[in-house]
Design an enzyme around this catalytic site. Structure first.
Site, PDB file in Angstrom:
ATOM      1  N   GLY A  73      31.478  37.168  36.515  1.00  0.00           N
ATOM      2  CA  GLY A  73      31.758  37.499  35.242  1.00  0.00           C
ATOM      3  C   GLY A  73      33.099  36.673  34.809  1.00  0.00           C
ATOM      4  N   SER A 199      27.366  39.247  35.597  1.00  0.00           N
ATOM      5  CA  SER A 199      27.818  39.483  36.623  1.00  0.00           C
ATOM      6  C   SER A 199      26.755  40.394  37.702  1.00  0.00           C
ATOM      7  CB  SER A 199      29.138  40.038  36.810  1.00  0.00           C
ATOM      8  OG  SER A 199      29.510  40.039  38.144  1.00  0.00           O
ATOM      9  N   CYS A 324      50.433  54.766  36.198  1.00  0.00           N
ATOM     10  CA  CYS A 324      51.906  55.546  36.163  1.00  0.00           C
ATOM     11  C   CYS A 324      52.737  54.891  36.858  1.00  0.00           C
ATOM     12  CB  CYS A 324      51.728  56.884  36.726  1.00  0.00           C
ATOM     13  SG  CYS A 324      50.755  57.898  36.106  1.00  0.00           S
TER      14      CYS A 324
HETATM   15  N1  PLP Z   1      33.856  41.334  31.888  1.00  0.00           N
HETATM   16  C1  PLP Z   1      33.830  42.806  31.987  1.00  0.00           C
HETATM   17  C2  PLP Z   1      33.224  43.578  30.774  1.00  0.00           C
HETATM   18  C3  PLP Z   1      33.768  43.299  33.334  1.00  0.00           C
HETATM   19  O1  PLP Z   1      33.603  44.763  33.329  1.00  0.00           O
HETATM   20  C4  PLP Z   1      34.051  42.637  34.349  1.00  0.00           C
HETATM   21  C5  PLP Z   1      34.290  43.299  35.635  1.00  0.00           C
HETATM   22  O2  PLP Z   1      34.749  44.508  35.708  1.00  0.00           O
HETATM   23  C6  PLP Z   1      34.413  41.122  34.353  1.00  0.00           C
HETATM   24  C7  PLP Z   1      34.152  40.538  33.098  1.00  0.00           C
HETATM   25  C8  PLP Z   1      34.584  40.431  35.444  1.00  0.00           C
HETATM   26  O3  PLP Z   1      33.386  40.189  36.199  1.00  0.00           O
HETATM   27  P1  PLP Z   1      33.669  39.750  37.805  1.00  0.00           P
HETATM   28  O4  PLP Z   1      33.976  40.928  38.700  1.00  0.00           O
HETATM   29  O5  PLP Z   1      32.214  39.475  38.286  1.00  0.00           O
HETATM   30  O6  PLP Z   1      34.459  38.516  37.970  1.00  0.00           O
END
Ligand code: PLP
Length: 375
Positions: A73, A199, A324
């Site tokens: 992603g 992803s 935190c």
């Molecule tokens: N975009 C969103 C909305 C996500 O939730 C994530 C991962 O948590 C990513 C992008 C990044 O994806 P990746 O872990 O495959 O790099």
């Protein structure tokens, strides 16, 4: 994995689907040929690549030549944001304040390179109202990037309406669909998007692999220069095993989507009812239209990080929306953007259920929360 451990963090990652593992094994063992080679030994790898591209395309309503395999992603988001506007041309980017950092930090990099970025506010449910984009968009718009579903609060954005506005303004539209693909129906033509990120590890595939859908004809520069892989736009020898695993996992998730939705919504509803009956003072975040099985709950005068650790000690994995330090609690950009009331925001946890979670596990989680917060 110890089944006494309750995993309720499927938005972070998911367990590898057995069908995905099975699809991967030949390419990790005997069928190790390089798909770019022309001899017969490379044929199985080449075929696997072609079939995976066809499967992924079919699952999202695209054509195979519109699917580009990436490392996940983050890479897909970076490619879409950085490849679609030319900093020298000063085309403007419009995005929302609740995007994943893969989009927000890519936008910040573009800003540093001289490309103006407009961050659009969302409403209290985390929805970007189409009128907000309509009122803000300018004739120099080059890209609009708005996620299909938010990873912290599960809200599904009105992407179909937003794409129409971007098209009228002459801008490309990218959606980060990492939390949506494999979980809710996704059809790129119906949505009207030019680019879509996904992803594999969010839908039962392996980690470190994903794809970017690029509509035929959409202008996007190459992301990785080198060999001619991925039509010369994303060079590098393909991770065939991971790609085959991703396609198998996506196909399986699409097939089980409705069954999963029913199960996950029943767990969510049970959690809501148990929470209401528990007497705990909490608010639930996000819109009605949301990813099945996703819950963001903010507990009054609690500390998200403390809840995470105390739940962990009881064998439950969830995530939090705040971190935190010695002096204060730092809220996530999403909780700040939706303006969760101050006395609740710091006590936010995210639970994201998966197909293996059970009603008994939901009851146990609420009981633990009552013990930790109420006791
Ligand atoms: N975009 C969103 C909305 C996500 O939730 C994530 C991962 O948590 C990513 C992008 C990044 O994806 P990746 O872990 O495959 O790099």
């Amino acid at each position: 994995m110890d089944r006494t451990y309750i995993y309720a963090d499927h938005a972070a990652t998911t367990k590898l689907d057995p069908q995905a593992l099975e699809a991967m094994l030949p390419y990790l063992t005997e069928a190790y040929g390089n798909p770019s080679q022309r001899y017969a030994f490379a044929r199985p790898a080449r075929r696997a690549l072609r079939e995976a591209r066809e499967t992924v395309a079919r699952c999202i309503g695209a054509s195979p030549e519109e699917i580009y395999f990436t490392s996940g992603g983050t890479e897909s988001d970076n490619w879409a944001v950085k490849g679609s506007v030319c900093p020298g041309g000063r085309r403007r980017i419009f995005t929302s304040t609740i995007e994943h950092h893969a989009v927000l930090h890519a936008c910040a990099a573009m800003e540093r390179a001289g490309c103006p970025v407009v961050y659009l506010p969302v409403d209290a449910a985390g929805v970007l109202p189409p009128d907000t984009l309509r009122a803000a968009v300018t004739p120099d718009a080059g890209l609009v990037s708005v996620m299909l579903a938010n990873n912290e609060i599960g809200t599904v954005e009105p992407v179909r309406e937003l794409t129409g506005i971007a098209r009228q303004a002459g801008a490309l539209f990218h959606t980060d669909a990492v939390q949506a693909v494999g979980h809710i129906p996704v059809d790129v033509r119906d949505l009207g998007v030019d680019m879509l990120s996904a992803s594999a590890h969010k839908f039962g595939g392996p980690k470190g692999v994903g794809f970017l859908y690029i509509r035929s004809g959409a202008e996007l520069s190459a992301f990785m220069d080198g060999g001619g892989q991925e039509a010369g736009r994303r060079a590098g020898t393909e991770n065939i095993a991971a790609i085959a695993g991703m396609a198998a996992a996506l196909e399986a998730s699409v097939l089980r989507m409705e069954e999963n939705r029913v199960h996950l919504e029943s767990l969510t509803e049970r959690f809501r009812r148990r929470l209401a009956a528990s007497g705990l003072d909490a608010v639930l975040n996000g819109a009605e239209n949301r990813i099945p099985g996703s819950i963001s709950a903010s507990f009054r005068r609690a500390e998200g990080e403390m809840l995470l650790h105390r739940l962990d000690l009881k064998g439950i994995a969830v995530s939090t929306g705040s971190a935190c330090n010695a002096r204060s609690t730092e809220l996530s950009h999403v909780l700040r953007a939706i303006r969760v009331p101050e006395e609740y925001a710091g006590g936010t946890i995210r639970l994201t259920f998966g197909p293996e979670n059970t009603a008994e596990e939901v009851d146990y989680i609420v009981n633990c929360l009552r013990e930790i917060i109420g006791g």
